[in-house]
Write an enzyme that holds these catalytic residues in place. Structure first.
Site, mmCIF file in Angstrom:
data_model
loop_
_atom_site.group_PDB
_atom_site.id
_atom_site.type_symbol
_atom_site.label_atom_id
_atom_site.label_comp_id
_atom_site.label_asym_id
_atom_site.label_seq_id
_atom_site.Cartn_x
_atom_site.Cartn_y
_atom_site.Cartn_z
ATOM 1 N N LYS A 84 0.875 -1.243 -0.056
ATOM 2 C CA LYS A 84 -0.056 -0.022 0.008
ATOM 3 C C LYS A 84 1.013 1.371 0.016
ATOM 4 O O LYS A 84 0.688 2.096 -0.822
ATOM 5 C CB LYS A 84 -1.034 -0.005 1.192
ATOM 6 C CG LYS A 84 -1.936 1.094 1.224
ATOM 7 C CD LYS A 84 -2.713 1.226 2.461
ATOM 8 C CE LYS A 84 -3.777 2.258 2.953
ATOM 9 N NZ LYS A 84 -4.549 2.283 3.903
ATOM 10 N N GLU A 119 10.464 -4.549 4.567
ATOM 11 C CA GLU A 119 10.862 -5.927 4.243
ATOM 12 C C GLU A 119 10.465 -5.982 2.680
ATOM 13 O O GLU A 119 11.042 -6.763 2.002
ATOM 14 C CB GLU A 119 9.688 -6.868 4.907
ATOM 15 C CG GLU A 119 9.912 -6.999 6.579
ATOM 16 C CD GLU A 119 9.145 -6.157 7.238
ATOM 17 O OE1 GLU A 119 8.777 -4.977 6.783
ATOM 18 O OE2 GLU A 119 9.068 -6.138 8.440
ATOM 19 N N GLY A 150 -4.911 -2.101 5.128
ATOM 20 C CA GLY A 150 -4.003 -3.292 4.611
ATOM 21 C C GLY A 150 -4.805 -4.443 4.886
ATOM 22 O O GLY A 150 -4.780 -5.395 3.969
ATOM 23 N N HIS A 168 -4.769 -33.632 17.428
ATOM 24 C CA HIS A 168 -3.603 -34.322 17.906
ATOM 25 C C HIS A 168 -2.770 -33.321 18.364
ATOM 26 O O HIS A 168 -1.487 -34.019 18.421
ATOM 27 C CB HIS A 168 -3.242 -35.507 16.647
ATOM 28 C CG HIS A 168 -4.406 -36.329 16.278
ATOM 29 N ND1 HIS A 168 -4.366 -37.247 16.743
ATOM 30 C CD2 HIS A 168 -5.237 -35.967 15.202
ATOM 31 C CE1 HIS A 168 -5.593 -38.049 16.306
ATOM 32 N NE2 HIS A 168 -6.065 -37.183 15.477
ATOM 33 N N LYS A 227 9.285 -0.650 14.301
ATOM 34 C CA LYS A 227 10.031 -0.319 12.923
ATOM 35 C C LYS A 227 10.892 0.881 13.191
ATOM 36 O O LYS A 227 11.794 0.713 12.516
ATOM 37 C CB LYS A 227 8.869 0.361 12.158
ATOM 38 C CG LYS A 227 7.714 -0.616 11.516
ATOM 39 C CD LYS A 227 7.061 0.079 10.372
ATOM 40 C CE LYS A 227 5.608 -0.799 10.161
ATOM 41 N NZ LYS A 227 4.742 -0.031 9.152
#
Ligand code: F6P
Length: 543
Positions: A206, A212, A267, A384, A504
């Site tokens: 966006k 990243e 986002g 499980h 950040k």
């Protein structure tokens, strides 16, 4: 805004909760033989059984009273009308416009955004179909066989989840991969074995500034040009999905190959905007539109259905109920459909980035719990692993079971075995097994407590006919609006995410300290300083 705990309906719910905390679901079911049929609701293609919740008719009445006092209907109308309900960012919240039909009129600042939405959808469709047909070729003329979406958070989780969920409908000749993590291993594995001449990257961001994503996008360009050599090749192998044309152009992607969206799409609410380009490439434009139709059907249900049979309302209030009055800290989302294996991960951002807030819209520290922790795994695998704790642990964990009547891959009796487990788990959680029942089976006295199931553990069962693009859209919209309901009651801004900022900023400060050739002067706390020094020393040992 009246503080939540001062509302009449909140106080009434608090008092009412004490009566239900001591009631067992066995009693509630015994008192009303029709409960299992009565406490259900249906919308579009989704059926919700909420009878195995620790509620009665009075609870449902009080849910509505609380919604009225919290102004839910007005807030809902404001969202659908494009009012700037994301107050801390002064933005409209209009993911519902992304799936509105062509003829709808939805205005932001006096501008009808629906034609813009459809123009982007049409452009996406044209691109997706040319790629799927082989008409769009790479720089050297070879058809594109591999598509890699680079993005993170909402620019990744939705696309990955939707691709997995609708894989059955996907064009199998195309290899779809997703890179999100700044860990180089993610990128390395995503391109492993692929030919740059046949690979297209969708850079989805966006903002087009996310560390990243931009790091991975730059590595992708280096990887692609390593073989393609010429910078002009970028135009045939990179497209962008973003709201930031300036940064897209700066990266070197032709803005003609950019698919836009708008600041009124959060986002985590963007998988049905252009962020869904990889989904559309995988399943085709027609199936993508079917998914949008599913979203829209649920939007309309949420907007218009009476609250007593409004699925997002019921689910949202149940989450508030357990979080606020039963001390529940988590919600387990348990899809009994392997195609939904990434659905819990997707929901984590949707729910927790939206309502993981500690102040109200007007900036007061809340004096109650807000968003619970959402987590889960597909059944039957989870049975499980962690179901032991859900059945016999000390915590109350409301569960959402999601299942389908028909399998997309009928195989012997697999599907009945799968579905028998949903029904069995919900039944076991609710009704448990008394010490008397355990004893009657001949269990030794000392073992009885270990084999007893208290029950009274709540769950919803959501059933649909089969996994289709429409149903996926409905399911996602159901949770989107459930999150909205919770946010309205808790009085938080469900559409900002300031909590991701500090980390950040600190990371950006630390990067040069890690990269510096000389020993940097560190001004953090003693732990952070020591960790940075230790990291630098350990890294030096790298061969
Ligand atoms: O993690 C914070 C966040 O802003 C999310 O809300 C968003 O989905 C993600 O980062 C990615 O942002 P962008 O699409 O701008 O790269």
């Amino acid at each position: 805004m009246t503080p939540l705990k001062e509302m009449q309906a909140w106080k009434a719910l608090e008092a009412h909760a004490t009566t239900l905390q001591s009631k067992h679901l066995r009693e509630l079911f015994a008192a009303d033989p029709k409960r299992g049929e009565r406490m259900t609701a249906e919308a579009c293609g989704l059926f919700l059984d909420y009878s195995k919740h620790r509620i009665d008719d009075e609870t449902l009445r009080l849910f509505q009273a609380l919604a009225a006092e919290a102004g839910l209907k007005d807030r809902r109308a404001a969202m659908f009308a494009g009012e700037k309900i994301n107050v801390t960012e002064n933005r409209a919240v209009l993911h519902t416009a992304l799936r509105a039909p062509r003829e709808a009129v939805i205005e932001v600042d006096g501008h009808n955004v629906v034609p813009d939405v459809h123009a982007v959808l049409d452009k996406m469709a044209e691109f997706a179909e040319s790629l799927r047909s082989g008409a769009w070729t790479g720089y050297t003329g070879k058809p594109i066989r591999n598509v890699i979406n680079i993005g993170i958070g909402g620019s990744d989780l939705g696309p990955v989840m939707a691709y997995e969920a609708l894989r059955h409908y996907s064009q199998r000749e195309l290899t779809m991969r997703f890179v999100s993590n700044v860990d180089g291993s993610d990128f390395a594995e995503a391109v492993h074995g692929l030919d740059p001449e046949e690979t297209l990257f969708i850079v989805s961001s966006k903002t087009f500034t996310t560390l990243e994503t931009m790091t991975n996008a730059h590595s992708a360009r280096v990887w692609a040009l390593g073989k393609l050599k010429h910078a002009e090749a970028v135009a045939k192998h990179f497209v962008a999905v973003s709201t930031n044309a300036k940064e897209v152009a700066k990266f070197g992607i032709d803005t003609a190959n950019m698919f836009g969206f708008w600041d009124w799409v959060g986002g985590r609410y963007s998988m049905d905007a252009a962020i869904g380009l990889s989904t559309m490439i995988a399943i085709g434009a027609e199936n993508f539109r079917r998914m949008l139709a599913g979203f829209h059907a649920m939007d309309e249900h949420f907007r218009t259905a009476p609250l007593e049979r409004n699925l997002p309302f019921l689910m949202g209030m149940l989450t508030v109920w357990y979080t606020s009055f039963f001390g529940a800290e988590t919600v387990a989302v348990l899809p009994y459909d392997n195609y939904l294996k990434r659905f819990p991960a997707y929901l984590q951002q949707l729910t927790m980035e939206s309502n993981g807030k500690h102040v109200t819209l007007d900036g007061r520290r809340v004096d109650y719990q807000t968003c619970p922790i959402f987590w889960g795994e597909p059944g039957t695998n989870g049975q499980h692993s962690f179901y032991q704790l859900i059945h016999q642990g000390t915590r109350l964990i409301p569960c959402d079971f999601i299942g389908f009547a028909q399998s997309l891959n009928p195989l012997g009796n697999h599907h009945d075995l799968l579905m028998s487990n949903i029904f069995a788990q919900a039944e076991a959680l609710a009704f448990g097994k008394t010490p008397e029942q355990v004893k009657a089976e001949g269990t030794a006295d000392w073992l009885v407590p270990h084999r007893t199931f208290e029950g009274n553990r709540p769950s919803s069962v959501i059933l649909a006919e089969k996994m289709t693009p429409e149903i996926l859209g409905q399911l996602v919209a159901l949770y989107e609006h459930s999150v909205f309901v919770q946010g309205v009651v808790w009085q938080v801004d469900s559409f900002d995410q300031w909590g991701v900022e500090l980390g950040k900023v600190l990371a950006v400060r630390i990067i040069p300290e890690l990269e510096s050739a000389t020993e940097p002067e560190l001004k953090h706390d003693s732990s952070t300083n020591a960790l940075i020094r230790r990291y630098r020393a350990m890294r030096r040992k790298q061969g």
